[in-house]
Write an enzyme that holds these catalytic residues in place. Structure first.
Site, PDB file in Angstrom:
ATOM      1  N   CYS A   2       0.829  -1.210   0.000  1.00  0.00           N
ATOM      2  CA  CYS A   2       0.000   0.000   0.000  1.00  0.00           C
ATOM      3  C   CYS A   2       0.861   1.258   0.000  1.00  0.00           C
ATOM      4  CB  CYS A   2      -0.867   0.023   1.239  1.00  0.00           C
ATOM      5  SG  CYS A   2      -1.844  -1.448   1.453  1.00  0.00           S
ATOM      6  N   ARG A  27       4.732   0.205  -6.271  1.00  0.00           N
ATOM      7  CA  ARG A  27       4.665  -0.597  -5.059  1.00  0.00           C
ATOM      8  C   ARG A  27       3.626  -1.706  -5.188  1.00  0.00           C
ATOM      9  NH1 ARG A  27       6.766   2.187  -0.522  1.00  0.00           N
ATOM     10  NH2 ARG A  27       5.464   0.934   0.821  1.00  0.00           N
ATOM     11  N   TRP A  75      -3.168  -2.643  -1.379  1.00  0.00           N
ATOM     12  CA  TRP A  75      -2.846  -3.999  -1.821  1.00  0.00           C
ATOM     13  C   TRP A  75      -3.510  -4.911  -0.798  1.00  0.00           C
ATOM     14  CZ3 TRP A  75       0.350  -8.167  -0.148  1.00  0.00           C
ATOM     15  CH2 TRP A  75       0.699  -9.077  -1.151  1.00  0.00           C
ATOM     16  N   ASN A  99      -1.854   1.739   6.202  1.00  0.00           N
ATOM     17  CA  ASN A  99      -0.999   0.649   5.724  1.00  0.00           C
ATOM     18  C   ASN A  99      -0.650  -0.203   6.930  1.00  0.00           C
ATOM     19  OD1 ASN A  99      -0.950   1.875   3.275  1.00  0.00           O
ATOM     20  ND2 ASN A  99       1.208   2.468   3.335  1.00  0.00           N
ATOM     21  N   GLY A 100      -0.678  -1.508   6.769  1.00  0.00           N
ATOM     22  CA  GLY A 100      -0.330  -2.382   7.887  1.00  0.00           C
ATOM     23  C   GLY A 100      -1.478  -3.306   8.223  1.00  0.00           C
ATOM     24  N   GLU A 483      18.380 -17.124  -9.002  1.00  0.00           N
ATOM     25  CA  GLU A 483      17.922 -15.759  -9.266  1.00  0.00           C
ATOM     26  C   GLU A 483      17.383 -15.638 -10.696  1.00  0.00           C
ATOM     27  OE1 GLU A 483      17.065 -13.328  -7.704  1.00  0.00           O
ATOM     28  OE2 GLU A 483      17.184 -11.625  -9.034  1.00  0.00           O
ATOM     29  N   LYS A 487      13.588 -14.525 -11.616  1.00  0.00           N
ATOM     30  CA  LYS A 487      13.261 -13.404 -12.510  1.00  0.00           C
ATOM     31  C   LYS A 487      12.260 -13.856 -13.560  1.00  0.00           C
ATOM     32  CE  LYS A 487      14.186 -10.636 -10.801  1.00  0.00           C
ATOM     33  NZ  LYS A 487      14.913 -10.630  -9.566  1.00  0.00           N
ATOM     34  N   GLU A 490       8.696 -14.607 -12.063  1.00  0.00           N
ATOM     35  CA  GLU A 490       7.899 -13.507 -11.506  1.00  0.00           C
ATOM     36  C   GLU A 490       7.372 -12.542 -12.565  1.00  0.00           C
ATOM     37  OE1 GLU A 490      11.636 -11.005  -9.525  1.00  0.00           O
ATOM     38  OE2 GLU A 490       9.700 -10.894  -8.566  1.00  0.00           O
ATOM     39  N   HIS A 506      19.827 -36.235  -9.165  1.00  0.00           N
ATOM     40  CA  HIS A 506      19.032 -36.704  -8.024  1.00  0.00           C
ATOM     41  C   HIS A 506      17.556 -36.392  -8.195  1.00  0.00           C
ATOM     42  CE1 HIS A 506      22.756 -37.661  -5.990  1.00  0.00           C
ATOM     43  NE2 HIS A 506      23.196 -36.473  -6.365  1.00  0.00           N
ATOM     44  N   LYS A 605       6.171  -4.555  -4.633  1.00  0.00           N
ATOM     45  CA  LYS A 605       7.590  -4.238  -4.565  1.00  0.00           C
ATOM     46  C   LYS A 605       8.161  -4.483  -3.180  1.00  0.00           C
ATOM     47  CE  LYS A 605      11.545  -2.771  -5.898  1.00  0.00           C
ATOM     48  NZ  LYS A 605      12.317  -3.787  -6.632  1.00  0.00           N
TER      49      LYS A 605
HETATM   50  C1  AGP Z   1      12.654  -9.655  -6.470  1.00  0.00           C
HETATM   51  O1  AGP Z   1      12.570  -9.584  -7.839  1.00  0.00           O
HETATM   52  C2  AGP Z   1      11.418  -9.790  -5.749  1.00  0.00           C
HETATM   53  N1  AGP Z   1      10.393  -9.005  -6.234  1.00  0.00           N
HETATM   54  C3  AGP Z   1      11.464 -10.131  -4.280  1.00  0.00           C
HETATM   55  O2  AGP Z   1      11.902 -11.452  -4.238  1.00  0.00           O
HETATM   56  C4  AGP Z   1      12.320  -9.282  -3.325  1.00  0.00           C
HETATM   57  O3  AGP Z   1      13.669  -9.450  -3.601  1.00  0.00           O
HETATM   58  C5  AGP Z   1      12.005  -9.678  -1.871  1.00  0.00           C
HETATM   59  O4  AGP Z   1      10.663  -9.410  -1.608  1.00  0.00           O
HETATM   60  C6  AGP Z   1      12.887  -9.002  -0.857  1.00  0.00           C
HETATM   61  O5  AGP Z   1      12.747  -7.625  -0.891  1.00  0.00           O
HETATM   62  P1  AGP Z   1      13.762  -6.666  -0.159  1.00  0.00           P
HETATM   63  O6  AGP Z   1      15.090  -6.853  -0.785  1.00  0.00           O
HETATM   64  O7  AGP Z   1      13.205  -5.298  -0.376  1.00  0.00           O
HETATM   65  O8  AGP Z   1      13.773  -7.057   1.288  1.00  0.00           O
END
Ligand code: AGP
Length: 610
Positions: A2, A27, A75, A99-100, A483, A487, A490, A506, A605
């Site tokens: 949010c 966000r 959100w 927010n929260g 990683e 990417k 997501e 395995h 985000k």
């Molecule tokens: C990365 O592409 C993601 N969107 C997500 O995994 C992110 O890295 C994770 O939520 C951690 O966020 P931060 O680094 O802000 O703590």
């Protein structure tokens, strides 16, 4: 997650709030709304489900005049993303955004319903509107009423409150959710409040971070802050040097692409002023930890930051010869971890607001660890909670998919490993100098690598319809593979799995057939021969191989269907370069598939809830 923005001053609030919310779009949100006050009339609310464009249309049709207002992007956590659940929530003369999470909302709701309150939404946040309304039923000081209402809730909040009888006033409060005040810089008085500095950067760079437990009263002429005990306090002002332009796309189709291309500069920024080759010294923002007393390092992070931490383990162990453990922050806090004396816990987070990482950091602290944050956002909760902090200086990362934050974190880990190595006498000065030289050469090598963009789009086009991908790597190539897979999944919504290539036999080898593209990180180094064997195993089963190979490696070309050449650098620096083509591969596949690259579905985000 949010977003919050608030304004009180001499200008019309609605356009300002909309623009602020637009800057918070990255966000992630599913509904948005504003409440605006004009003297002598009740606040008017406009809100809707979906994108900001819809709210803009609503306000174009029925503009709301007034010079004091609050805006929110939501959100969903409690209650579906609907108009009724969108903020601001209104009760009586009160409008609130939050927010929260209110942990005791069910209990409070029952109590309030029993007392005759009618709820209009399914959200926990609406509780605040009722509580504040009741506290101010007989009039009185708005901030004090909000503070009394807050005394009844448990949970986390960044909230802003308007009251019809206080037409110029916003009351803001913070508890474990980011919230800051922007002090107006225009010739006429005005003040701002926001959950993220990006929302107000266009208007002011003078920022005051609220502390947990604070409440603040903002009018156009003044900002007063009170601590949890209700005592008036002064919080330090800081000047933000991020330019608003840094938060724009600068001609790239997506923020993600822009941020991928920023990486050579980001790495230069992360290195700037931190290496003193003559003394073979790495200086990290005045970090004055006694590493002689550190027996073990514990790295805590989520998502991409966790993958950077996995690389950090290799780097710290290799260069500084210190035992390092890496933990998913979300697992650490719930498994009754053993934290021995002499533990340094490092929380790694781009946003500095990730709830799980924050909770793990607090837990490590509680168990006696010394703590350090590796963060991108200055003044973020994690940065402020840790005993020490090193910033990554990557600038605002707008794309939900993290790219430049990752490579900046890797850069910090190499620097940190060299710093610790020097302090512990694990490396001689010449080796430290050589490593520094290697690091200094990375931005240029990365710039060269980025020149391969068209070739990667061709590869992406070839595989864009595949339903699954496998990513394989060994040693430092393993977190790079994880990683790369993250990417892809997501932003393109294609299933992708990262595996340590030694583990392939395995289990995952059963997946390999002519429909499975396998991305192999096959750079020259300790595990190179073994990776080649894995590559042959995939090939023998008809799998399609996309290999990352070291420049000058001719063997790979005969074994792979597609080869992406990566400049030859020291093995410890390979993740910095190898991650770039994988970011681009994911980006192009997603773009070709037509997904919403910068705001992928279901993602936010900054994940400020557990
Ligand atoms: C990365 O592409 C993601 N969107 C997500 O995994 C992110 O890295 C994770 O939520 C951690 O966020 P931060 O680094 O802000 O703590």
């Amino acid at each position: 997650m949010c977003g919050i923005v608030g304004y009180t001053g001499h200008r019309e609030a609605s356009p300002l709030l909309l623009e602020g919310l637009r800057r918070l779009e990255y966000r992630g949100y599913d509904s948005a709304g504003v409440a605006v006050l004009a003297a002598g009339a009740p606040a008017r609310v406009a809100r809707c489900e979906g994108k900001l464009g819809r709210l803009r249309e609503l306000l174009d049709k029925e503009p709301i005049a007034g010079k004091c207002g609050i805006g929110h992007t939501r959100w969903a956590t409690h209650g579906r993303p609907t108009e009724a659940n969108a903020h601001p929530h209104r009760q009586g003369k009160v409008s609130i955004i939050h927010n929260g999470i209110i942990e005791n909302h069910l209990e409070l709701r029952q109590k309030l319903e029993a007392a005759g309150c009618k709820f209009a939404s399914e959200t926990d946040s609406e509780i605040f509107a009722h509580l504040v309304d009741r506290e101010l039923a007989g009039g009185g000081d708005l901030r004090a009423g909000v503070a009394r209402a807050l005394g009844q809730v448990r949970g986390t909040w960044a909230i802003c409150v308007l009251h019809d009888d206080h037409p110029q006033e916003i009351v803001a409060a913070r508890h474990n959710a980011p919230l800051l005040v922007g002090l107006g810089e225009a010739s006429e008085p005005e003040n701002f409040v926001a959950s993220d500095v990006a929302a107000i950067l266009e208007h002011t760079r003078r920022v005051v971070d609220l502390e947990d437990g604070d409440t603040a009263r903002l009018t156009r002429d003044a900002v007063e802050i009170f601590d949890a005990a209700g005592k008036a306090v002064r919080r330090p002002e800081r000047r933000v040097d991020w330019s608003p332009v840094a938060a724009e796309k600068e001609g790239f189709k997506h923020f993600m692409l822009k941020e991928i291309h920023e990486q050579p500069r980001v790495i230069s920024d992360a290195l700037a002023g931190r290496m003193a080759p003559q003394q073979a010294e790495v200086r990290l923002d005045g970090l004055d930890l006694d590493f002689g007393n550190v027996a073990r390092i514990l790295l805590l992070a989520c998502g991409t930051s966790y993958h950077a931490a996995m690389c950090g383990k290799y780097m710290l162990e290799k260069l500084a010869r210190i035992p390092v453990e890496v933990d998913l922050a979300s697992e650490f806090r719930y498994r009754d971890p053993v934290v021995q004396p002499g533990t340094l816990a490092i929380a790694v987070s781009q946003s500095g607001e990730t709830a799980d990482t924050m909770a793990a950091l607090r837990e490590a602290k509680r168990l006696g660890a010394t703590t350090l944050a590796v963060c991108n956002v200055v003044g973020s909760s994690i940065a402020r909670t840790a005993d020490h902090v090193v910033y990554t200086h990557a600038g605002p990362e707008i794309s939900v998919a993290s790219t430049k934050a990752f490579t900046s974190q890797l850069t910090i880990f190499v620097l940190l490993a060299l710093h610790v190595a020097k302090r512990r006498g694990a490396l001689d000065d010449d080796s430290i100098r050589r490593a520094m030289q290697g690091l200094s050469a990375v931005p240029e090598a990365m710039g060269h690598l980025l020149g391969q963009l068209p070739a990667i789009r061709t590869i992406a086009r070839r595989y864009m319809h595949a339903r699954d991908f496998l990513y394989l790597g060994r040693g430092l190539g393993y977190p790079v593979a994880l990683e790369g897979a993250l990417k892809l999944k997501e932003i393109s919504y294609v299933h992708a799995e990262g595996y340590a290539s030694g583990e392939m036999k395995h289990g995952p080898i059963a997946l390999v057939d002519e429909n499975l593209p396998v991305v192999v990180i096959a750079l020259r180094g300790a595990g190179y021969e073994k990776v080649l064997s894995n590559l042959a195993e995939v090939r023998a089963r008809g799998g399609k191989i996309i290999a990352l190979a070291t420049m000058g490696d001719r063997e790979i070309a005969d074994m792979a269907d597609d080869v992406v050449v990566v400049p030859d650098v020291d093995e410890l620096l390979q993740p910095l370069l190898a991650s770039v083509p994988l970011q681009l591969l994911a980006y192009h596949i997603a773009d070709l598939r037509g997904t919403d690259v910068d705001q992928p579905r279901n993602l936010a985000k900054s994940v400020t809830v557990e």
